[in-house]
Design a protein around this motif. Structure first.
Motif, PDB file in Angstrom:
ATOM      1  N   LYS A  52      11.955   4.291  -0.961  1.00 49.08           N
ATOM      2  CA  LYS A  52      10.936   4.498  -1.976  1.00 49.08           C
ATOM      3  C   LYS A  52      10.184   5.783  -1.667  1.00 49.08           C
ATOM      4  CE  LYS A  52       7.248   2.682  -4.781  1.00 49.08           C
ATOM      5  NZ  LYS A  52       6.467   1.511  -5.251  1.00 49.08           N
ATOM      6  N   THR A  53      10.244   6.730  -2.587  1.00 49.61           N
ATOM      7  CA  THR A  53       9.568   8.005  -2.429  1.00 49.61           C
ATOM      8  C   THR A  53       8.960   8.429  -3.753  1.00 49.61           C
ATOM      9  OG1 THR A  53      11.641   9.194  -2.882  1.00 49.61           O
ATOM     10  CG2 THR A  53      11.080   8.797  -0.573  1.00 49.61           C
ATOM     11  N   GLU A  54       7.692   8.815  -3.700  1.00 46.41           N
ATOM     12  CA  GLU A  54       6.996   9.379  -4.870  1.00 46.41           C
ATOM     13  C   GLU A  54       7.148   8.486  -6.100  1.00 46.41           C
ATOM     14  OE1 GLU A  54       8.406  13.341  -5.337  1.00 46.41           O
ATOM     15  OE2 GLU A  54       7.446  14.068  -3.489  1.00 46.41           O
ATOM     16  N   GLY A  55       6.922   7.187  -5.909  1.00 47.81           N
ATOM     17  CA  GLY A  55       6.940   6.267  -7.035  1.00 47.81           C
ATOM     18  C   GLY A  55       8.308   5.934  -7.572  1.00 47.81           C
ATOM     19  N   THR A 101      27.028   3.471  -5.719  1.00 44.49           N
ATOM     20  CA  THR A 101      26.138   3.908  -6.787  1.00 44.49           C
ATOM     21  C   THR A 101      24.742   3.362  -6.483  1.00 44.49           C
ATOM     22  OG1 THR A 101      26.697   1.989  -8.160  1.00 44.49           O
ATOM     23  CG2 THR A 101      28.007   4.006  -8.464  1.00 44.49           C
ATOM     24  N   THR A 102      23.760   3.751  -7.292  1.00 44.53           N
ATOM     25  CA  THR A 102      22.375   3.454  -6.938  1.00 44.53           C
ATOM     26  C   THR A 102      21.588   2.929  -8.133  1.00 44.53           C
ATOM     27  OG1 THR A 102      22.415   5.239  -5.294  1.00 44.53           O
ATOM     28  CG2 THR A 102      20.257   4.398  -5.930  1.00 44.53           C
ATOM     29  N   LEU A 103      20.817   1.867  -7.884  1.00 43.00           N
ATOM     30  CA  LEU A 103      19.822   1.390  -8.841  1.00 43.00           C
ATOM     31  C   LEU A 103      18.529   2.161  -8.610  1.00 43.00           C
ATOM     32  CD1 LEU A 103      18.643  -0.719 -10.906  1.00 43.00           C
ATOM     33  CD2 LEU A 103      18.083  -2.119  -8.902  1.00 43.00           C
ATOM     34  N   VAL A 104      17.979   2.736  -9.668  1.00 44.06           N
ATOM     35  CA  VAL A 104      16.745   3.515  -9.558  1.00 44.06           C
ATOM     36  C   VAL A 104      15.700   2.917 -10.501  1.00 44.06           C
ATOM     37  CG1 VAL A 104      15.656   5.773  -9.812  1.00 44.06           C
ATOM     38  CG2 VAL A 104      18.005   5.609  -8.960  1.00 44.06           C
ATOM     39  N   LEU A 105      14.509   2.639  -9.966  1.00 41.65           N
ATOM     40  CA  LEU A 105      13.396   2.094 -10.730  1.00 41.65           C
ATOM     41  C   LEU A 105      12.175   2.983 -10.511  1.00 41.65           C
ATOM     42  CD1 LEU A 105      13.894  -1.642  -9.693  1.00 41.65           C
ATOM     43  CD2 LEU A 105      14.499  -0.639 -11.913  1.00 41.65           C
ATOM     44  N   HIS A 106      11.384   3.183 -11.562  1.00 38.24           N
ATOM     45  CA  HIS A 106      10.263   4.109 -11.496  1.00 38.24           C
ATOM     46  C   HIS A 106       8.937   3.383 -11.706  1.00 38.24           C
ATOM     47  CE1 HIS A 106      12.840   7.716 -11.592  1.00 38.24           C
ATOM     48  NE2 HIS A 106      13.597   7.015 -12.423  1.00 38.24           N
ATOM     49  N   ASP A 107       7.980   3.637 -10.831  1.00 36.30           N
ATOM     50  CA  ASP A 107       6.617   3.154 -11.026  1.00 36.30           C
ATOM     51  C   ASP A 107       5.983   3.877 -12.205  1.00 36.30           C
ATOM     52  OD1 ASP A 107       6.963   1.662  -8.748  1.00 36.30           O
ATOM     53  OD2 ASP A 107       5.678   2.913  -7.482  1.00 36.30           O
ATOM     54  N   ILE A 108       5.121   3.155 -12.913  1.00 38.96           N
ATOM     55  CA  ILE A 108       4.252   3.770 -13.927  1.00 38.96           C
ATOM     56  C   ILE A 108       2.837   3.314 -13.618  1.00 38.96           C
ATOM     57  CG2 ILE A 108       3.692   4.002 -16.367  1.00 38.96           C
ATOM     58  CD1 ILE A 108       6.593   3.325 -17.027  1.00 38.96           C
ATOM     59  N   ILE A 109       2.079   4.170 -12.971  1.00 44.96           N
ATOM     60  CA  ILE A 109       0.731   3.816 -12.541  1.00 44.96           C
ATOM     61  C   ILE A 109      -0.259   4.365 -13.560  1.00 44.96           C
ATOM     62  CG2 ILE A 109      -0.927   3.854 -10.656  1.00 44.96           C
ATOM     63  CD1 ILE A 109       1.748   2.447 -10.046  1.00 44.96           C
ATOM     64  N   GLU A 110      -0.545   3.554 -14.549  1.00 47.78           N
ATOM     65  CA  GLU A 110      -1.474   3.924 -15.617  1.00 47.78           C
ATOM     66  C   GLU A 110      -2.431   2.772 -15.874  1.00 47.78           C
ATOM     67  OE1 GLU A 110       0.494   5.073 -19.178  1.00 47.78           O
ATOM     68  OE2 GLU A 110       1.645   6.709 -18.241  1.00 47.78           O
ATOM     69  N   GLN A 125       3.510  -0.596 -14.173  1.00 48.12           N
ATOM     70  CA  GLN A 125       4.503  -1.298 -13.387  1.00 48.12           C
ATOM     71  C   GLN A 125       4.638  -0.615 -12.027  1.00 48.12           C
ATOM     72  OE1 GLN A 125       8.107  -1.086 -15.766  1.00 48.12           O
ATOM     73  NE2 GLN A 125       8.690   0.885 -14.925  1.00 48.12           N
ATOM     74  N   ARG A 126       4.871  -1.429 -11.009  1.00 44.73           N
ATOM     75  CA  ARG A 126       5.076  -0.903  -9.657  1.00 44.73           C
ATOM     76  C   ARG A 126       6.102  -1.769  -8.953  1.00 44.73           C
ATOM     77  NH1 ARG A 126       3.111  -1.537  -4.496  1.00 44.73           N
ATOM     78  NH2 ARG A 126       1.675  -3.212  -5.076  1.00 44.73           N
ATOM     79  N   PHE A 127       7.023  -1.139  -8.247  1.00 44.45           N
ATOM     80  CA  PHE A 127       8.143  -1.835  -7.623  1.00 44.45           C
ATOM     81  C   PHE A 127       8.073  -1.715  -6.100  1.00 44.45           C
ATOM     82  CE2 PHE A 127       9.634  -0.498 -11.815  1.00 44.45           C
ATOM     83  CZ  PHE A 127      10.185  -1.665 -12.313  1.00 44.45           C
ATOM     84  N   GLU A 128       8.418  -2.793  -5.409  1.00 41.82           N
ATOM     85  CA  GLU A 128       8.535  -2.789  -3.956  1.00 41.82           C
ATOM     86  C   GLU A 128       9.683  -3.715  -3.569  1.00 41.82           C
ATOM     87  OE1 GLU A 128       6.953  -0.991  -1.806  1.00 41.82           O
ATOM     88  OE2 GLU A 128       5.044  -0.408  -2.724  1.00 41.82           O
ATOM     89  N   LEU A 129      10.309  -3.415  -2.440  1.00 41.15           N
ATOM     90  CA  LEU A 129      11.314  -4.317  -1.905  1.00 41.15           C
ATOM     91  C   LEU A 129      10.639  -5.544  -1.324  1.00 41.15           C
ATOM     92  CD1 LEU A 129      14.354  -4.744  -1.171  1.00 41.15           C
ATOM     93  CD2 LEU A 129      13.801  -3.748   1.063  1.00 41.15           C
ATOM     94  N   TRP A 130      11.081  -6.730  -1.736  1.00 37.78           N
ATOM     95  CA  TRP A 130      10.574  -7.997  -1.205  1.00 37.78           C
ATOM     96  C   TRP A 130      11.396  -8.444   0.006  1.00 37.78           C
ATOM     97  CZ3 TRP A 130       6.443 -11.050  -1.941  1.00 37.78           C
ATOM     98  CH2 TRP A 130       6.510 -12.389  -1.565  1.00 37.78           C
ATOM     99  N   GLY A 131      12.690  -8.102   0.007  1.00 36.19           N
ATOM    100  CA  GLY A 131      13.546  -8.442   1.129  1.00 36.19           C
ATOM    101  C   GLY A 131      14.986  -8.649   0.688  1.00 36.19           C
ATOM    102  N   CYS A 132      15.844  -8.967   1.659  1.00 38.22           N
ATOM    103  CA  CYS A 132      17.262  -9.181   1.393  1.00 38.22           C
ATOM    104  C   CYS A 132      17.762 -10.373   2.199  1.00 38.22           C
ATOM    105  CB  CYS A 132      18.088  -7.945   1.775  1.00 38.22           C
ATOM    106  SG  CYS A 132      17.656  -6.435   0.878  1.00 38.22           S
ATOM    107  N   ASN A 133      18.899 -10.923   1.761  1.00 40.08           N
ATOM    108  CA  ASN A 133      19.483 -12.036   2.515  1.00 40.08           C
ATOM    109  C   ASN A 133      20.220 -11.498   3.737  1.00 40.08           C
ATOM    110  OD1 ASN A 133      21.852 -11.009   1.395  1.00 40.08           O
ATOM    111  ND2 ASN A 133      22.681 -13.012   0.890  1.00 40.08           N
ATOM    112  N   ASN A 134      20.823 -12.403   4.498  1.00 42.50           N
ATOM    113  CA  ASN A 134      21.379 -11.989   5.791  1.00 42.50           C
ATOM    114  C   ASN A 134      22.567 -11.049   5.669  1.00 42.50           C
ATOM    115  OD1 ASN A 134      23.068 -13.943   4.759  1.00 42.50           O
ATOM    116  ND2 ASN A 134      23.246 -15.129   6.644  1.00 42.50           N
TER     117      ASN A 134
END
Length: 250
Positions: free
Chosen positions: A74-77, A87-96, A103-112
């Motif tokens: 996660k860099t610069e929103g 390939t890559t999933l890309v999600l963008h924060d919108i801080i308004e 909307q704001r995105f963060e990693l919650w975690g992953c399985n083993n």
């Protein structure tokens, strides 16, 4: 920070804090935000909340980003999660200051195995979890808090609307993770009680503390018992052990 966003965080942190003591006794087979921060006590001070907020908003996500640096950044929103085909999933924060757009995105975690990862999407007054299958690229939206089983083959989703004013009903669902989409094994709703916290006792056995309103009518939330799930294949047996001196739970 807006008032709406602050209250939303308090609701989510209450549920997260309630779950953490149960998880502390279990060696995690996965890595999520639930394992990162010391839980809040039932009655906490402003200083304790500020420390917990620091952990859950900054320190914990930073540790997860380091732990999963090979697949997540996660860099610069901008959130990036690598799929298994590179390939890559890309999600963008919108801080308004706008409830329709924030909307704001963060990693919650992953399985083993890191095949399944969860990204939390913060909204203005609500949150959503995105359960991402890094192999099929399927995203399953969850409203309730996800808890991976010890072998990461099952996911519990739960929400008690008493802990989150912006949601109108309780959620208790169980999914099996498969080679296609997650398979719903259980969808149980009760207006009488909701899940306060949950712990996997084994690969196919889960215990949850359930809560409801006190019978005196003043909307106090109290523990009313425990709920047990036993999974045998795709069959799920649900049983309730009621606390003494409580009215019978339907």
């Amino acid at each position: 920070m807006t008032l709406h966003y602050f209250l939303l965080i308090v609701g989510l942190y209450s549920a997260l804090g309630a779950l953490s003591p149960l998880l502390a006794a279990t060696v995690p087979a996965h890595m999520t935000l639930l394992q990162q921060c010391t839980p809040l006590p039932v009655h906490y001070t402003t200083a304790q909340f500020e420390m917990f907020e620091q952990c859950t908003k900054q320190d914990g996500p930073a540790r997860l980003a380091t732990y999963f640096a090979d697949i997540y950044q996660k860099t610069e929103g901008q959130v990036s999660l690598a799929y298994l085909d590179d390939t890559t999933l890309v999600l963008h924060d919108i801080i308004e200051d706008n409830p329709e757009r924030f909307q704001r995105f963060e990693l919650w975690g992953c399985n083993n195995t890191k095949r399944y990862c969860v990204i939390v999407k913060w909204g203005w007054e609500q949150w959503r979890y995105l359960l991402i299958d890094r192999k099929t690229k399927l995203a399953t939206e969850l409203i309730g808090h996800p808890v991976f089983s010890l072998d990461s083959e099952l996911v519990l989703e739960y929400l008690d609307s008493r802990l989150a004013d912006t949601f109108s009903h309780n959620i208790l669902k169980l999914y099996r993770l498969s080679d296609s989409k997650p398979k719903l094994l259980l969808d149980h709703q009760s207006a009488e009680y909701g899940v306060h916290s949950a712990q996997w006792l084994g690969p196919h056995s889960l215990q949850a503390i359930i809560q409801g309103y006190a019978p005196d009518g003043d909307n106090r939330v109290i523990t009313v018992g425990t709920l047990q799930l036993e999974v045998d294949g795709d069959e799920v047996n649900l049983s309730i052990n009621q606390s003494p001196a409580q009215d019978k739970i339907p």
